[in-house]
Design a protein around this motif. Structure first.
Motif, PDB file in Angstrom:
ATOM      1  N   ARG A  23       0.826  -1.205   0.000  1.00  0.00           N
ATOM      2  CA  ARG A  23       0.000   0.000   0.000  1.00  0.00           C
ATOM      3  C   ARG A  23       0.864   1.259   0.000  1.00  0.00           C
ATOM      4  N   GLN A  24       2.033   1.183   0.577  1.00  0.00           N
ATOM      5  CA  GLN A  24       2.959   2.320   0.510  1.00  0.00           C
ATOM      6  C   GLN A  24       3.440   2.533  -0.922  1.00  0.00           C
ATOM      7  N   ASP A  25       3.587   1.445  -1.672  1.00  0.00           N
ATOM      8  CA  ASP A  25       3.973   1.562  -3.077  1.00  0.00           C
ATOM      9  C   ASP A  25       2.931   2.325  -3.881  1.00  0.00           C
ATOM     10  N   ILE A  26       1.661   2.154  -3.512  1.00  0.00           N
ATOM     11  CA  ILE A  26       0.587   2.824  -4.248  1.00  0.00           C
ATOM     12  C   ILE A  26       0.753   4.343  -4.156  1.00  0.00           C
ATOM     13  N   VAL A  27       1.196   4.814  -3.018  1.00  0.00           N
ATOM     14  CA  VAL A  27       1.360   6.260  -2.802  1.00  0.00           C
ATOM     15  C   VAL A  27       2.331   6.857  -3.804  1.00  0.00           C
ATOM     16  N   ILE A  28       3.360   6.099  -4.166  1.00  0.00           N
ATOM     17  CA  ILE A  28       4.364   6.612  -5.115  1.00  0.00           C
ATOM     18  C   ILE A  28       4.103   6.120  -6.535  1.00  0.00           C
ATOM     19  N   GLY A  29       2.945   5.459  -6.730  1.00  0.00           N
ATOM     20  CA  GLY A  29       2.570   5.030  -8.070  1.00  0.00           C
ATOM     21  C   GLY A  29       3.306   3.808  -8.572  1.00  0.00           C
ATOM     22  N   ARG A  30       3.879   3.026  -7.667  1.00  0.00           N
ATOM     23  CA  ARG A  30       4.629   1.824  -8.069  1.00  0.00           C
ATOM     24  C   ARG A  30       3.721   0.606  -7.961  1.00  0.00           C
ATOM     25  N   TRP A  31       3.487  -0.075  -9.086  1.00  0.00           N
ATOM     26  CA  TRP A  31       2.557  -1.196  -9.094  1.00  0.00           C
ATOM     27  C   TRP A  31       3.234  -2.559  -8.907  1.00  0.00           C
ATOM     28  N   CYS A  59      -6.155   2.131  -3.981  1.00  0.00           N
ATOM     29  CA  CYS A  59      -6.034   2.442  -5.416  1.00  0.00           C
ATOM     30  C   CYS A  59      -7.165   3.341  -5.915  1.00  0.00           C
ATOM     31  N   ALA A  60      -8.241   3.435  -5.155  1.00  0.00           N
ATOM     32  CA  ALA A  60      -9.412   4.184  -5.624  1.00  0.00           C
ATOM     33  C   ALA A  60      -9.104   5.657  -5.855  1.00  0.00           C
ATOM     34  N   THR A  61      -8.100   6.180  -5.179  1.00  0.00           N
ATOM     35  CA  THR A  61      -7.755   7.600  -5.323  1.00  0.00           C
ATOM     36  C   THR A  61      -6.458   7.797  -6.094  1.00  0.00           C
ATOM     37  N   SER A  62      -6.045   6.778  -6.820  1.00  0.00           N
ATOM     38  CA  SER A  62      -4.823   6.891  -7.622  1.00  0.00           C
ATOM     39  C   SER A  62      -5.048   6.210  -8.973  1.00  0.00           C
ATOM     40  N   THR A  63      -4.012   6.219  -9.802  1.00  0.00           N
ATOM     41  CA  THR A  63      -4.097   5.548 -11.113  1.00  0.00           C
ATOM     42  C   THR A  63      -3.207   4.305 -11.150  1.00  0.00           C
ATOM     43  N   THR A  64      -2.812   3.822  -9.976  1.00  0.00           N
ATOM     44  CA  THR A  64      -1.861   2.711  -9.932  1.00  0.00           C
ATOM     45  C   THR A  64      -2.420   1.446 -10.557  1.00  0.00           C
ATOM     46  N   THR A  67      -2.308   1.807 -14.252  1.00  0.00           N
ATOM     47  CA  THR A  67      -0.939   1.729 -14.756  1.00  0.00           C
ATOM     48  C   THR A  67      -0.482   0.285 -14.836  1.00  0.00           C
ATOM     49  N   TRP A  68      -0.795  -0.497 -13.814  1.00  0.00           N
ATOM     50  CA  TRP A  68      -0.435  -1.916 -13.826  1.00  0.00           C
ATOM     51  C   TRP A  68      -1.137  -2.644 -14.964  1.00  0.00           C
ATOM     52  N   LEU A  69      -2.422  -2.398 -15.126  1.00  0.00           N
ATOM     53  CA  LEU A  69      -3.174  -3.093 -16.165  1.00  0.00           C
ATOM     54  C   LEU A  69      -2.681  -2.703 -17.559  1.00  0.00           C
ATOM     55  N   ALA A  70      -2.275  -1.451 -17.725  1.00  0.00           N
ATOM     56  CA  ALA A  70      -1.738  -1.027 -19.024  1.00  0.00           C
ATOM     57  C   ALA A  70      -0.416  -1.731 -19.315  1.00  0.00           C
ATOM     58  N   ALA A  71       0.391  -1.955 -18.262  1.00  0.00           N
ATOM     59  CA  ALA A  71       1.687  -2.615 -18.440  1.00  0.00           C
ATOM     60  C   ALA A  71       1.529  -4.120 -18.642  1.00  0.00           C
ATOM     61  N   GLU A  72       0.528  -4.720 -17.994  1.00  0.00           N
ATOM     62  CA  GLU A  72       0.296  -6.167 -18.071  1.00  0.00           C
ATOM     63  C   GLU A  72      -1.190  -6.438 -18.284  1.00  0.00           C
ATOM     64  N   PRO A  73      -1.674  -6.165 -19.506  1.00  0.00           N
ATOM     65  CA  PRO A  73      -3.122  -6.232 -19.763  1.00  0.00           C
ATOM     66  C   PRO A  73      -3.727  -7.624 -19.618  1.00  0.00           C
ATOM     67  N   ARG A  74      -2.922  -8.657 -19.601  1.00  0.00           N
ATOM     68  CA  ARG A  74      -3.448 -10.020 -19.453  1.00  0.00           C
ATOM     69  C   ARG A  74      -3.271 -10.568 -18.045  1.00  0.00           C
ATOM     70  N   SER A  75      -2.805  -9.751 -17.141  1.00  0.00           N
ATOM     71  CA  SER A  75      -2.602 -10.192 -15.760  1.00  0.00           C
ATOM     72  C   SER A  75      -3.948 -10.372 -15.068  1.00  0.00           C
ATOM     73  N   ALA A  76      -4.219 -11.593 -14.609  1.00  0.00           N
ATOM     74  CA  ALA A  76      -5.475 -11.847 -13.900  1.00  0.00           C
ATOM     75  C   ALA A  76      -5.542 -11.046 -12.615  1.00  0.00           C
ATOM     76  N   ASP A  77      -4.419 -10.980 -11.901  1.00  0.00           N
ATOM     77  CA  ASP A  77      -4.412 -10.208 -10.655  1.00  0.00           C
ATOM     78  C   ASP A  77      -4.714  -8.729 -10.915  1.00  0.00           C
ATOM     79  N   ALA A  78      -4.138  -8.179 -11.986  1.00  0.00           N
ATOM     80  CA  ALA A  78      -4.381  -6.769 -12.308  1.00  0.00           C
ATOM     81  C   ALA A  78      -5.850  -6.537 -12.645  1.00  0.00           C
ATOM     82  N   LEU A  79      -6.458  -7.473 -13.363  1.00  0.00           N
ATOM     83  CA  LEU A  79      -7.870  -7.346 -13.733  1.00  0.00           C
ATOM     84  C   LEU A  79      -8.778  -7.451 -12.511  1.00  0.00           C
ATOM     85  N   VAL A  80      -8.442  -8.367 -11.591  1.00  0.00           N
ATOM     86  CA  VAL A  80      -9.250  -8.514 -10.379  1.00  0.00           C
ATOM     87  C   VAL A  80      -9.134  -7.265  -9.507  1.00  0.00           C
TER      88      VAL A  80
END
Length: 319
Positions: A23-31, A59-64, A67-80
């Motif tokens: 969750r600290q990573d989310i603050v700096i936009g690191r997915w 993540c609701a107040t960020s674009t993290t 960003t993850w889904l754009a980098a890994e569009p087939r990631s099941a975890d990213a989609l969930v």
């Protein structure tokens, strides 16, 4: 040497250190931290549900998540995670709009589609179905009974003892949303009745009692004097429910350690035992949770820290 004063620890992550780091990573936009955490969590559904819910809120107040889904569009975890994040955002909009004021239906529909896409990405995962049942509450008239039943069947097939999944159905059936107190309690008791020994599902009855209390408070417009607190929490049925949950969940679970994802459930039972005056059970539960605490449901009956500290003092528990 004087003993340290007891202070509850309201860690929002409930002692889940890896979750805190992610969750600290989310603050700096690191997915990447989110990806590593969810990959390590795997199919531990209790931990996955707990982590996904709190990651989505962050993540609701960020674009993290985007960003993850754009980098890994087939990631099941990213989609969930994206589906859970959209669900959190939809509820944020609903809260901002105010009770009884519907939000844009297209926004709800888009969230439902995100959940269904996530469910396709990881067919074994119950988490997208939990998100679906949750967002169903936001439709002004709910969803068709057949649709809710289908979503529930999909969730139940994947994780039949999911407390979070059952809790979302309980909220849906509550008087605050699309049901009645009776329907809500029937669902909670039915689920508790089929739970195996040591399973946390019996605590749904305590969640239902809190839900009913919130409904009454809403009707009283926050005037606590209009609510008979002692009758609500400590009548014979409420006390029996506390003892039944204690026996079927805590007493029958043995010495298994309490997972971070179970701490909110434990606090609901501890709060209920204190309010019911079941001092033997309350003392045992307060010892079990130690300094670990969640603000809900204590916040509905006063200041959480003051209440927990007072009960520990009244029951003469060591600091």
């Amino acid at each position: 040497m004087a003993r340290d004063r007891f202070t509850p620890d309201f860690d929002p992550d409930c002692g889940d250190g890896p979750l805190t780091s992610a969750r600290q990573d989310i603050v700096i936009g690191r997915w990447q931290g989110l990806r590593d955490l969810l990959r390590a969590t795997g199919a531990d559904w209790v931990s996955r549900g707990h982590r996904m819910r709190l990651l989505a809120q962050a993540c609701a107040t960020s674009t993290t998540s985007e960003t993850w889904l754009a980098a890994e569009p087939r990631s099941a975890d990213a989609l969930v995670l994206r589906a859970a994040t959209e669900t959190a955002r939809a509820f944020t909009l609903a809260i901002a709009a105010g009770r009884g004021i519907p939000i844009d239906r297209d926004r709800i529909d888009a969230t439902v589609l995100a959940c269904l896409r996530a469910a396709e990405a990881w067919p074994e995962d119950p988490t997208p179905w939990i998100s679906l049942i949750s967002v169903a509450r936001l439709y002004p008239s709910g969803v068709r009974r057949q649709e809710l039943a289908r979503w529930w069947d999909e969730l139940h097939r994947r994780d039949p003892y999911s407390v979070e999944g059952h809790l979302q159905v309980l909220h849906y059936y509550s008087s605050r949303w699309h049901g009645t107190h009776g329907l809500m309690y029937d669902f909670a008791r039915d689920a508790a009745g089929v739970a195996p020994p040591g399973c946390a599902l019996p605590v749904l009855v305590q969640y239902a009692r809190v839900e009913e209390f919130r409904y009454v408070l809403d009707g009283a417009q926050g005037q606590h004097a209009a609510v008979s607190v002692s009758q609500h929490w400590s009548h014979d049925g409420a006390v029996s429910d506390v003892r039944r949950t204690w026996q079927r969940w805590i007493a029958d679970r043995g010495d298994a350690p309490l997972a971070p994802g179970e701490l909110r459930d434990l606090n609901h039972l501890t709060h209920a035992a204190c309010q019911a005056g079941a001092t033997d059970i309350a003392a045992a539960l307060l010892r079990l949770q130690g300094r670990r605490a969640t603000r809900t449901p204590w916040s509905y009956t006063g200041d959480p820290e003051k209440q927990i500290t007072k009960w520990r003092k009244d029951l003469r528990l060591r600091q």
